[in-house]
Design an enzyme around this catalytic site. Sequence first.
Site, PDB file in Angstrom:
ATOM      1  N   ARG A 130      18.039  34.470  41.481  1.00  0.00           N
ATOM      2  CA  ARG A 130      19.246  33.833  42.011  1.00  0.00           C
ATOM      3  C   ARG A 130      19.024  32.353  42.301  1.00  0.00           C
ATOM      4  O   ARG A 130      19.893  31.514  42.069  1.00  0.00           O
ATOM      5  CB  ARG A 130      19.693  34.526  43.295  1.00  0.00           C
ATOM      6  CG  ARG A 130      20.078  35.964  43.075  1.00  0.00           C
ATOM      7  CD  ARG A 130      20.680  36.586  44.327  1.00  0.00           C
ATOM      8  NE  ARG A 130      20.774  38.012  44.130  1.00  0.00           N
ATOM      9  CZ  ARG A 130      21.639  38.609  43.311  1.00  0.00           C
ATOM     10  NH1 ARG A 130      22.507  37.886  42.646  1.00  0.00           N
ATOM     11  NH2 ARG A 130      21.640  39.903  43.163  1.00  0.00           N
TER      12      ARG A 130
ATOM     13  N   ASN B 297      35.906  32.479  50.629  1.00  0.00           N
ATOM     14  CA  ASN B 297      36.066  33.589  49.695  1.00  0.00           C
ATOM     15  C   ASN B 297      37.369  34.300  50.036  1.00  0.00           C
ATOM     16  O   ASN B 297      37.868  34.199  51.161  1.00  0.00           O
ATOM     17  CB  ASN B 297      34.898  34.572  49.841  1.00  0.00           C
ATOM     18  CG  ASN B 297      34.993  35.737  48.860  1.00  0.00           C
ATOM     19  OD1 ASN B 297      35.305  35.547  47.679  1.00  0.00           O
ATOM     20  ND2 ASN B 297      34.740  36.957  49.337  1.00  0.00           N
TER      21      ASN B 297
ATOM     22  N   HIS C 219      39.125  38.224  49.761  1.00  0.00           N
ATOM     23  CA  HIS C 219      38.819  39.637  49.498  1.00  0.00           C
ATOM     24  C   HIS C 219      40.097  40.438  49.750  1.00  0.00           C
ATOM     25  O   HIS C 219      40.789  40.209  50.749  1.00  0.00           O
ATOM     26  CB  HIS C 219      37.698  40.109  50.424  1.00  0.00           C
ATOM     27  CG  HIS C 219      37.314  41.541  50.174  1.00  0.00           C
ATOM     28  ND1 HIS C 219      36.561  41.929  49.077  1.00  0.00           N
ATOM     29  CD2 HIS C 219      37.599  42.675  50.861  1.00  0.00           C
ATOM     30  CE1 HIS C 219      36.400  43.245  49.121  1.00  0.00           C
ATOM     31  NE2 HIS C 219      37.010  43.715  50.181  1.00  0.00           N
TER      32      HIS C 219
ATOM     33  N   ASP D  79      31.354  39.854  51.693  1.00  0.00           N
ATOM     34  CA  ASP D  79      32.709  40.099  52.199  1.00  0.00           C
ATOM     35  C   ASP D  79      32.733  40.146  53.729  1.00  0.00           C
ATOM     36  O   ASP D  79      33.357  41.034  54.340  1.00  0.00           O
ATOM     37  CB  ASP D  79      33.299  41.384  51.601  1.00  0.00           C
ATOM     38  CG  ASP D  79      33.432  41.303  50.086  1.00  0.00           C
ATOM     39  OD1 ASP D  79      33.689  40.209  49.574  1.00  0.00           O
ATOM     40  OD2 ASP D  79      33.273  42.339  49.420  1.00  0.00           O
TER      41      ASP D  79
ATOM     42  N   GLU E 195      47.531  37.392  48.281  1.00  0.00           N
ATOM     43  CA  GLU E 195      46.359  36.533  48.062  1.00  0.00           C
ATOM     44  C   GLU E 195      46.792  35.145  47.590  1.00  0.00           C
ATOM     45  O   GLU E 195      46.275  34.125  48.053  1.00  0.00           O
ATOM     46  CB  GLU E 195      45.428  37.156  47.013  1.00  0.00           C
ATOM     47  CG  GLU E 195      44.785  38.457  47.453  1.00  0.00           C
ATOM     48  CD  GLU E 195      43.775  38.969  46.429  1.00  0.00           C
ATOM     49  OE1 GLU E 195      42.931  38.195  45.984  1.00  0.00           O
ATOM     50  OE2 GLU E 195      43.860  40.164  46.078  1.00  0.00           O
TER      51      GLU E 195
HETATM   52  C1  GAR Z   1      40.925  39.216  43.687  1.00  0.00           C
HETATM   53  O1  GAR Z   1      41.720  40.336  44.031  1.00  0.00           O
HETATM   54  C2  GAR Z   1      39.939  38.908  44.791  1.00  0.00           C
HETATM   55  O2  GAR Z   1      40.468  39.135  46.064  1.00  0.00           O
HETATM   56  C3  GAR Z   1      38.819  39.864  44.469  1.00  0.00           C
HETATM   57  O3  GAR Z   1      38.702  39.800  43.078  1.00  0.00           O
HETATM   58  C4  GAR Z   1      39.997  39.540  42.517  1.00  0.00           C
HETATM   59  C5  GAR Z   1      39.881  38.377  41.561  1.00  0.00           C
HETATM   60  O4  GAR Z   1      41.097  38.193  40.901  1.00  0.00           O
HETATM   61  N1  GAR Z   1      37.615  39.509  45.129  1.00  0.00           N
HETATM   62  C6  GAR Z   1      36.765  40.392  45.637  1.00  0.00           C
HETATM   63  O5  GAR Z   1      36.899  41.602  45.550  1.00  0.00           O
HETATM   64  C7  GAR Z   1      35.575  39.794  46.378  1.00  0.00           C
HETATM   65  N2  GAR Z   1      34.782  40.820  46.947  1.00  0.00           N
HETATM   66  P1  GAR Z   1      41.460  36.794  40.242  1.00  0.00           P
HETATM   67  O6  GAR Z   1      40.303  36.484  39.290  1.00  0.00           O
HETATM   68  O7  GAR Z   1      42.714  37.063  39.492  1.00  0.00           O
HETATM   69  O8  GAR Z   1      41.611  35.792  41.325  1.00  0.00           O
END
Ligand code: GAR
Length: 221
Positions: A67, A109, A111, A147, A176
């Site tokens: 990483r 971030n 979630h 998260d 979101e």
């Molecule tokens: C979104 O729903 C975001 O909240 C989630 O991935 C998706 C990405 O969609 N993130 C997680 O689960 C983080 N743990 P997008 O590429 O269309 O924004």
Amino acid sequence: MKRRVAILISGRGSNMAALIEAATADDFPAEIAVVISNKADAGGLAKAAASGVATVIIESKPFGRDRAAFEAVLQSALDQNKIDLICLGGFMRLFTAEFVQRWHGRMLNIHPSLLPSFPGLDPHGQALNAGVKISGATVHFVIPETDAGPIVMQGAVAVADDDTPDTLAARILEIEHRIYPDALRLLAGGRIRLEGDLCKTTDGAGPAGTLISPAMRLRDV
Ligand code: GAR
């Protein structure tokens, strides 16, 4: 001066697109300087390019479990673009504690659950299995734990009895796309502050309403 933001993605980038769109407003306190993907086939890359935003691909796969080596390349791309703030938008790669510490208070971030409930994979399935009547989305500062971290903003939706993970995900995704730009506006505008593990909103988060689920339409007498 607008804060310079990098959005990190791994996939379709719909939150990225919402942030790019919001940042076109003259009064938005941040500009999206670059979109960085750790996957060359991320759908969001084409969307970013179509919006005129610079894109960078740093494939994480060749780095395997190293990483720190991946993050060294990522950090140099962030430096080159003079980035002030990072927004993760479906970025599916974990960071080292060192990288997270370096960006403490400057990396957000999103979630799709009301954290601290249902972190990790399949949050919608987790919410349905738990039988919660309200779920939603959370924008939070990134800390080493996945998260988790000081919560900047949340939005909620009612969960219906016949929801599937897909129908619930679609409703939460709309939330979101509303709260991520608003949370970035607060951060970039200097209107939030960290107090230990908590994030406080300088000018107060007024109560915008109440969501009760299931809604009672008939009252028993
Ligand atoms: C979104 O729903 C975001 O909240 C989630 O991935 C998706 C990405 O969609 N993130 C997680 O689960 C983080 N743990 P997008 O590429 O269309 O924004």
